[in-house]
Design a protein around this motif. Structure first.
Motif, short mmCIF file in Angstrom:
data_model
loop_
_atom_site.label_atom_id
_atom_site.label_comp_id
_atom_site.label_asym_id
_atom_site.label_seq_id
_atom_site.Cartn_x
_atom_site.Cartn_y
_atom_site.Cartn_z
N LYS A 309 36.18 45.06 35.09
CA LYS A 309 36.12 44.02 36.19
C LYS A 309 36.71 42.79 35.68
O LYS A 309 36.29 42.20 34.78
CB LYS A 309 34.49 43.96 36.37
CG LYS A 309 33.46 45.08 37.02
CD LYS A 309 34.15 45.25 38.55
CE LYS A 309 33.53 46.26 38.94
NZ LYS A 309 33.78 46.58 40.57
N LEU A 310 37.67 42.17 36.59
CA LEU A 310 38.50 41.05 35.82
C LEU A 310 37.60 39.83 36.40
O LEU A 310 36.67 39.94 37.47
CB LEU A 310 39.85 41.08 36.88
CG LEU A 310 40.86 42.14 36.47
CD1 LEU A 310 42.00 42.21 37.29
CD2 LEU A 310 41.19 41.77 34.65
N TYR A 311 37.95 38.86 35.81
CA TYR A 311 37.37 37.45 36.17
C TYR A 311 37.61 36.84 37.46
O TYR A 311 38.77 37.13 38.02
CB TYR A 311 37.84 36.58 35.21
CG TYR A 311 39.06 36.01 35.04
CD1 TYR A 311 40.27 36.67 35.40
CD2 TYR A 311 39.46 34.68 34.77
CE1 TYR A 311 41.57 36.21 35.30
CE2 TYR A 311 40.72 34.10 34.78
CZ TYR A 311 41.72 34.79 34.90
OH TYR A 311 43.00 34.27 35.09
N VAL A 312 36.72 35.97 37.90
CA VAL A 312 37.25 35.33 39.32
C VAL A 312 36.74 33.76 39.02
O VAL A 312 35.86 33.51 38.25
CB VAL A 312 36.20 36.03 40.52
CG1 VAL A 312 36.88 37.50 40.67
CG2 VAL A 312 35.08 35.93 40.34
N PRO A 313 37.30 32.85 39.63
CA PRO A 313 37.01 31.26 39.73
C PRO A 313 35.82 31.18 40.27
O PRO A 313 35.02 31.75 40.72
CB PRO A 313 38.16 30.51 40.59
CG PRO A 313 39.27 31.82 41.00
CD PRO A 313 38.43 33.10 40.78
N LEU A 380 37.34 41.71 44.74
CA LEU A 380 38.12 40.94 43.61
C LEU A 380 39.29 40.12 44.22
O LEU A 380 39.21 38.84 44.31
CB LEU A 380 38.71 41.74 42.36
CG LEU A 380 39.49 40.75 41.53
CD1 LEU A 380 38.80 40.30 40.54
CD2 LEU A 380 40.38 41.99 40.68
N GLN A 381 39.94 40.96 45.13
CA GLN A 381 41.16 40.38 45.76
C GLN A 381 40.57 39.35 46.95
O GLN A 381 41.32 38.33 47.09
CB GLN A 381 41.93 41.44 46.32
CG GLN A 381 43.31 40.96 47.22
CD GLN A 381 44.27 41.97 47.26
OE1 GLN A 381 44.25 42.54 48.46
NE2 GLN A 381 45.23 42.04 46.32
N LYS A 382 39.67 39.71 47.73
CA LYS A 382 38.98 38.77 48.68
C LYS A 382 38.69 37.41 48.15
O LYS A 382 38.92 36.55 48.57
CB LYS A 382 38.01 39.41 49.40
CG LYS A 382 37.09 38.60 50.55
CD LYS A 382 36.10 39.61 51.09
CE LYS A 382 35.76 38.55 52.16
NZ LYS A 382 34.44 39.23 53.05
N GLU A 383 37.96 37.65 46.94
CA GLU A 383 37.64 36.44 46.44
C GLU A 383 38.81 35.20 45.89
O GLU A 383 38.63 34.36 46.00
CB GLU A 383 36.62 36.78 45.13
CG GLU A 383 36.21 35.75 44.55
CD GLU A 383 35.10 34.75 45.06
OE1 GLU A 383 35.01 33.69 44.97
OE2 GLU A 383 34.56 35.22 45.99
N TRP A 384 39.80 36.11 45.20
CA TRP A 384 41.05 35.38 44.69
C TRP A 384 41.78 34.88 45.86
O TRP A 384 42.13 33.76 45.82
CB TRP A 384 41.69 36.30 43.82
CG TRP A 384 41.45 36.20 42.30
CD1 TRP A 384 40.78 37.35 41.93
CD2 TRP A 384 41.89 35.21 41.45
NE1 TRP A 384 40.38 36.85 40.30
CE2 TRP A 384 41.14 35.85 40.17
CE3 TRP A 384 42.65 34.05 41.59
CZ2 TRP A 384 41.36 34.86 38.95
CZ3 TRP A 384 42.57 33.25 40.37
CH2 TRP A 384 42.14 33.78 39.08
#
Length: 557
Positions: A309-313, A380-384
């Motif tokens: 699970k990659l980080y998100v802002p 993840l992509q939606k958040e970034w």
């Protein structure tokens, strides 16, 4: 009209006087004004601008030389306030005093939160949010504060790479900038992170990790086992999976682990502290850099494929913004990609910065737009994709910080070296003459990403634990050996080992050291003494009058 004839001798005398007055006999065949001050400070970051204010308050003529075009260092480049009171196990705001506390007080006032801030300080309460700020607010506060004093500020003031320091014996006589300007001063302060003035003045410096055996430490040198921010999933490091002969994918360096405890010249990773926003009205969308290469981000795809699970802002500073840093197992921390920066020339440093900028810009675009990322982790992509650069930050650089986070540069090596032993405080008497408090765990990001046991491995992270204590930084650690230089102090590259520096490299600590350096420089001038001979009793008296924190209650220690 009456005509007065002058003799040839008189004409030549007047011409010579004119040439000398405007500096036409300087180096390079053009005007080189030699400016003279009581104190010249090199570097306008946290240590530098505070040192300038303190020196001016003491009535000294001050020049503040900043290599970039802005004062404030990381305060205005995305680091939205050092993590003051953001740890459940300690309250490090107790170490914030003097001009450092005044800086945060002015920040709170600008946000209309002065009453809350004063209430927090008076009650010694713990309020993380009141110490946070946006980059442009920090710049506004710093610029206005410095303008209150007769401080001569020089921007784009970069030390010459060769013969930038002119000495007479063990004293700096004059320094030269690469734009032709020269400065004379009674005392100089190196407030840079890179330690350029120290180095070019012939002061002993260190870069990288010492061996554990050098100072009898246990947390220095190559780490036999790195657990903090280690990969949460197994990631194949080879271009062709399972084939070591195919080469390594991007972000991994071809290096063996080495012998645990041995020293090397690797330094902890750098990154941009990104100020991002979700506010569409104040947003610049992530875009591809010209050098974009999707293959550079293969490791992120493999990480996701392995279930990582990659980080998100996340919002962390006022007005819905983030000061997105990088301390995760996989992020925009580029382990090992900054090697050579501290001792490199300006061209090399610029190229390393550009590499980090291009990689980071490409990464954010990749996470927000790449089809395979969306297939592997749509959330993840939606958040970034909902984030972007802030239009109202870094107006002169398209929403990007102008500087990245140089977490580690040169460190001075003086007669007194702060080491792991002092952080542990097994013998408190070993810490004489404190001029500032360091109140942060040893914090050293990994220095490289290598292959270990067939998988990607982050090596070198040291953070926290229950073995460290807040400690006083001795005056002896910010002055060079007297044989090397007697009119130079450092406020940002104290004499310390790699591990010890990890507990010092915090912005409010740099501010405290900047204030102490300026007071010491003033006392050296007033007493006509080498900086090494400044009476500590006088230094301590003024610092305490200025509300600096030199000790913490015994219950905290």
């Amino acid at each position: 009209m009456k005509v007065i004839k002058k003799s040839n001798a008189m004409i030549w005398r007047q011409l010579i006087f004119l040439f000398v007055a405007v500096g036409l006999f300087g180096t390079g065949g053009y005007a080189v004004p030699k400016k003279s001050y009581d104190i010249v400070i090199y570097g306008g970051g946290s240590a530098g601008f505070i040192a300038a204010i303190q020196a001016a308050k003491l009535g000294k003529q001050v020049a503040l030389l900043e290599p970039s075009q802005h004062l404030g260092g990381m305060n205005i480049e995305g680091l939205g306030g050092t993590d003051i009171d953001n740890h459940a196990e300690f309250q490090n705001s107790l170490a914030v005093g003097g001009l450092a506390l005044e800086f945060y007080r002015r920040i709170a006032k600008t946000y209309g939160r002065a009453h809350e801030f004063e209430d927090m300080v008076s009650k010694k309460a713990k309020r993380f949010d009141l110490w946070r700020f946006e980059p442009h607010i920090a710049q506004q506060v710093i610029d206005q504060w410095v303008a209150e004093y007769p401080i001569a500020v020089f921007y784009g003031a970069r030390l010459k790479e060769k013969r930038g320091v002119e000495k007479a014996g063990n004293r700096i006589k004059r320094i030269h900038l690469d734009d032709g300007q020269s400065f004379v001063s009674k005392v100089f302060i190196d407030a840079s992170i890179e330690g350029d003035l120290l180095f070019h003045a012939g002061v002993s410096t260190a870069v990288g990790r010492e061996s554990n055996s050098q100072y009898g430490e246990t947390n220095n040198g190559i780490r036999g086992e790195t657990t903090h921010a280690q990969f949460a999933v197994k990631v194949d490091p080879y271009k062709v999976p399972n084939d070591p002969h195919s080469g390594l994918i991007s972000t991994i360096v071809a290096d063996e682990l080495g012998t645990p405890g041995d020293g090397d010249n690797y330094i902890q990773a750098y990154c941009f502290r990104m100020c991002l926003t979700k506010d569409k009205e104040n947003q610049i969308a992530f875009s591809k850099p010209e050098s974009y290469d999707r293959n550079d981000y293969e490791i992120y795809l493999r990480y996701l494929r392995a279930g990582g699970k990659l980080y998100v802002p996340q919002v962390s500073i006022p007005n819905g913004k983030t000061d997105l840093g990088a301390w995760h197992d996989l992020s925009h921390n580029l382990y090992g990609m900054n090697r050579g920066y501290p001792e490199g020339g300006y061209a090399l440093r610029d190229s390393i910065l550009r590499y980090h900028r291009n990689f980071t810009q490409g990464l954010f675009y990749f996470l927000a737009n790449d089809r395979e990322v969306g297939q592997l982790d749509g959330a993840l992509q939606k958040e970034w994709a909902s984030w972007g650069l802030a239009k109202d930050e870094f107006l002169d650089n398209g929403g990007w910080p102008r500087q990245f986070y140089v977490r580690d540069g040169r460190r001075m090596v003086s007669d007194f070296v702060i080491t792991e032993h002092h952080i542990r405080q097994l013998e408190p008497a070993l810490l004489p003459h404190p001029v500032a408090m360091a109140f942060w765990p040893p914090d050293l990001h990994s220095v490289r990403r290598i292959v270990k046991d067939g998988y990607a491995y982050n090596e070198g992270f040291v953070f926290g634990g229950d073995w460290w204590r807040p400690f006083g930084i001795p005056y002896e650690a910010i002055v060079p050996k007297s044989s090397e230089c007697t009119n130079l102090i450092t406020a940002s590259c104290p004499s310390s080992s790699h591990v010890a520096y990890g507990a010092i490299r915090i912005e409010f600590t740099f501010m405290a050291l900047g204030q102490a350096s300026a007071v010491a420089a003033s006392l050296a001038i007033d007493g006509k003494k080498p900086v090494q001979d400044v009476p500590y009793v006088q230094l301590q008296k003024i610092l305490l009058e200025e509300k600096a924190v030199l000790h913490l209650p015994e219950t905290i220690n």
